[in-house]
Design an enzyme around this catalytic site. Structure first.
Site, short mmCIF file in Angstrom:
data_model
loop_
_atom_site.label_atom_id
_atom_site.label_comp_id
_atom_site.label_asym_id
_atom_site.label_seq_id
_atom_site.Cartn_x
_atom_site.Cartn_y
_atom_site.Cartn_z
N THR A 1 -32.77 18.16 27.48
CA THR A 1 -33.53 17.89 26.26
C THR A 1 -34.90 17.37 26.66
O THR A 1 -35.01 16.57 27.57
CB THR A 1 -32.77 16.91 25.35
OG1 THR A 1 -33.56 16.63 24.22
CG2 THR A 1 -32.41 15.60 26.04
N GLU B 1 -27.75 16.13 22.57
CA GLU B 1 -26.77 15.12 22.98
C GLU B 1 -25.45 15.26 22.21
O GLU B 1 -24.45 14.64 22.56
CB GLU B 1 -27.33 13.71 22.74
CG GLU B 1 -28.49 13.30 23.62
CD GLU B 1 -29.85 13.77 23.11
OE1 GLU B 1 -29.89 14.73 22.32
OE2 GLU B 1 -30.86 13.18 23.51
N LYS C 1 -47.45 4.10 10.63
CA LYS C 1 -47.42 2.71 10.16
C LYS C 1 -48.78 2.34 9.60
O LYS C 1 -49.75 2.20 10.33
CB LYS C 1 -47.05 1.79 11.32
CG LYS C 1 -45.64 2.07 11.80
CD LYS C 1 -45.35 1.54 13.18
CE LYS C 1 -44.06 2.17 13.69
NZ LYS C 1 -44.29 3.26 14.64
N TRP D 1 -44.27 1.83 6.29
CA TRP D 1 -44.02 3.12 6.93
C TRP D 1 -44.29 4.29 5.97
O TRP D 1 -43.91 4.25 4.82
CB TRP D 1 -42.56 3.21 7.39
CG TRP D 1 -42.28 2.41 8.61
CD1 TRP D 1 -43.12 1.51 9.20
CD2 TRP D 1 -41.08 2.44 9.39
NE1 TRP D 1 -42.52 0.97 10.30
CE2 TRP D 1 -41.26 1.52 10.45
CE3 TRP D 1 -39.88 3.14 9.30
CZ2 TRP D 1 -40.28 1.28 11.41
CZ3 TRP D 1 -38.90 2.91 10.25
CH2 TRP D 1 -39.11 1.99 11.30
#
Ligand code: AMP
Length: 566
Positions: free
Chosen positions: A179, A340, A450, A455
């Site tokens: 990955t 994963e 941010k 956010w």
């Protein structure tokens, strides 16, 4: 002694070969469209296993592939793990230095390579000691000038079509994939037989991506991208017909194979379906066999789901819009996962209770990343370490655990300390969870913008901008700002014929309908194409490097930059 044998891939191959010997495997290669049956597939897989033995490949050795989606690549999918070796699918779109690192780190003994990709592999191999002892087998044609390689057909010719498959432990590594991190070298993930077995069984459930013996399955997602999301294994376990679209399939190839082979389930990243949608506007192809189109890898824009619904009669759109699907319901299923996780985590099926809801309520759920498939647990952790409430508003980092989720990266102790805790994988994805348990990816933790201490989701803004008729693609990144820490800037690829003078204001008007003023991008910049990663996702890293610097914000004062109206 409790019952049962180890969970390995072998019974899936056995079942397809014996219960469905006449079911077809179709493959588009450099030589044209080729076709054979599971019975022949099983014979050739045994021949390949015998050839690997003869080459000295033994239990525990790693065998690489550097290939597109075709039947020979699929033969390695069962032959390599089922003799006890480990199939390492290498992404040929990675830069040379990553390919070199990956082959060295995995210590591949033999690599199967496509004719057309051999020059790329040769360039990565040049002067790299890790490649010196690697044996190469070229998948098509009679050889390649780029590398010293045995042609595949010669490699397996004259080998026995029987093989005495060994009894393996379910903990035996069967697969491996790397990955890409945004920084540093790619990280290796190993898949044991047990992980691939349990992933296959979970995806076969109705809450996964079920495939049965009357299905025709075409993974457009490359076989080097987390085992084509496991589809070659799931389709075999279910006894489905396989269709492999070959090297760099164009929208015309994808549409043509769906029509010619009667594809019922297909899967790919959003750019594949955006390409198909554009192509279909000017072509009349019969896509009426399709039942499910799986979209994953990055977020499926709501407008894409609506497009399929509008054209198959599944939405409230007028009947005159029905085209290509002949009034046959094709379901665009949004799926989320990670390398994963082998990779499937969640799929956006409608819960029973939502089947009667109105179209817009259903769409709002289907556009999310969905419900975790059976077998996976998750929690979502806020910055202060608490779990978030399931209210569809609060967000935090998604942690997951389950039988097909890796517990560690290959030889990366520092990443292991950072990304795993007490059996949980910290995904790095920031999500909300609604009252029904539907997950929505808000952003990658590192891409959240941010502004003034609050956010902003870059993904939400991108999807909203891409819903504009005059926009083909859009990416939003946070640009450093003296006062507000970061402010959003949008990079937009306008559609052909768009009024480029008016477009920025019209995008702002669209965003104002759904988002607070402080979310509006301070600048909207045109670019020709959004740079993509080796797995077809928008590469925020490349966008930042190529385009985004603080000068973009010079002289621009946001109307507001924080929720209190500052
Ligand atoms: P990879 O390991 O290359 O498959 O990348 C996994 C990452 O891709 C996830 O952690 C997500 O950030 C992203 N991803 C995968 N599927 C989706 C999806 N359906 N929507 C949004 N992001 C996704």
């Amino acid at each position: 002694m409790p019952g049962g044998t180890d969970q390995t891939l072998r019974p899936f191959l056995w079942r397809a070969a014996n219960l469905y010997p006449d079911t077809e495997i179709v493959s588009r290669t450099h030589e044209g469209v080729e076709l054979y049956t599971y019975a022949e597939y099983a014979d050739r897989t045994a021949q390949l296993a015998n050839a690997l033995d003869a080459s000295g490949i033994a239990e525990g050795d790693r065998v690489g592939t550097f290939c597109w989606n075709h039947h020979r690549h699929f033969e390695t999918y069962f032959a390599v793990p089922t003799i006890g070796a480990q199939l390492h699918t290498i992404n040929p779109l990675l830069p040379d230095e990553h390919i070199r690192y990956i082959v060295e780190n995995a210590e591949d003994e033999l690599i199967f390579v496509d004719d057309s990709l051999a020059p790329k592999l040769a360039s990565a191999a040049a002067e790299a000691p890790a490649f010196e002892d690697v044996e190469f087998v070229v998948m098509s044609g009679s050889g390649t000038d780029a590398l010293e390689a045995t042609p595949y057909e010669a490699f397996i010719a004259d080998r026995e079509t029987e093989y005495d498959w060994p009894t393996l432990s379910e903990d035996q590594p069967a697969g491996m994939c790397y990955t890409s991190g945004t920084t540093g070298n790619p990280k290796g993930v190993e898949y044991t037989h047990q992980m691939l077995w349990s992933h296959t069984m979970a995806t076969l459930t109705p809450q996964g991506i079920p495939m049965a013996d009357d299905d025709v399955v075409m993974p457009v997602v490359p076989m080097f991208h987390v085992n084509a999301w496991g589809m070659p294994f799931t389709a075999t376990a279910g006894g489905a017909k396989h269709v492999y679209p070959g090297p760099s399939p164009e929208p015309a190839d994808v549409a043509g194979l769906i029509e010619d082979e009667g594809v019922t389930i297909t899967a790919g990243v959003p750019t594949v379906w955006l390409g198909l949608m554009e192509y279909m506007e000017d072509h009349d192809v019969d896509l009426s066999t399709l039942d499910s189109v799986i979209v994953g890898g990055s977020a499926a824009p709501e407008s894409m789901i609506r497009w399929f619904d509008d054209h198959d009669g599944g939405s409230a759109a007028p009947e005159s819009m029905i085209r290509w699907f002949d009034d046959h319901d094709v379901e665009l299923l949004h799926a989320w996962g990670m390398t994963e996780m082998s990779p499937i985590g969640s799929v956006s099926h409608l819960k029973g209770g939502l089947e009667e809801a109105d179209y817009e309520t259903q769409l709002a759920h289907r556009a999310k990343q969905g419900l975790m498939v059976p077998g996976i647990e998750f929690r979502v952790i806020e910055e202060d370490g608490d779990e978030i409430p399931w209210d569809g508003e609060a967000f935090g980092e998604l942690w997951v655990r389950g039988p097909w989720i890796t517990q560690e990266y290959f030889e990366r102790p520092e990443a292991n300390r950072e990304d795993f805790e007490e059996g949980w994988l910290k995904t790095g994805d920031v999500v909300t969870v609604d009252e029904e348990g539907y997950l929505q990816i808000v952003d990658r933790a590192k891409d959240v913008i941010k502004s003034g201490g609050e956010w902003i989701s870059s993904v939400e803004l991108e999807n909203a901008i891409m819903a504009h008729d005059d926009v083909t693609e859009a990416a939003v990144v946070g640009v450093p700002h003296d006062r507000w820490q970061e402010r959003p800037v949008a990079f937009v690829v306008p559609a052909a014929g768009a009024d480029e003078d008016r477009l920025p204001e019209s995008i702002r008007e669209l965003l104002r309908e759904d988002y607070p003023t402080w979310w509006l991008p301070d600048a909207i910049e045109y670019i020709e194409e959004i740079p993509k990663t080796a797995t077809g996702k928008f590469s925020k890293k490349d966008i930042r490097e190529a385009y985004s610097d603080e000068s973009l914000l010079e002289g621009r004062v946001p109307e507001e930059a924080a929720p209190d109206g500052d």
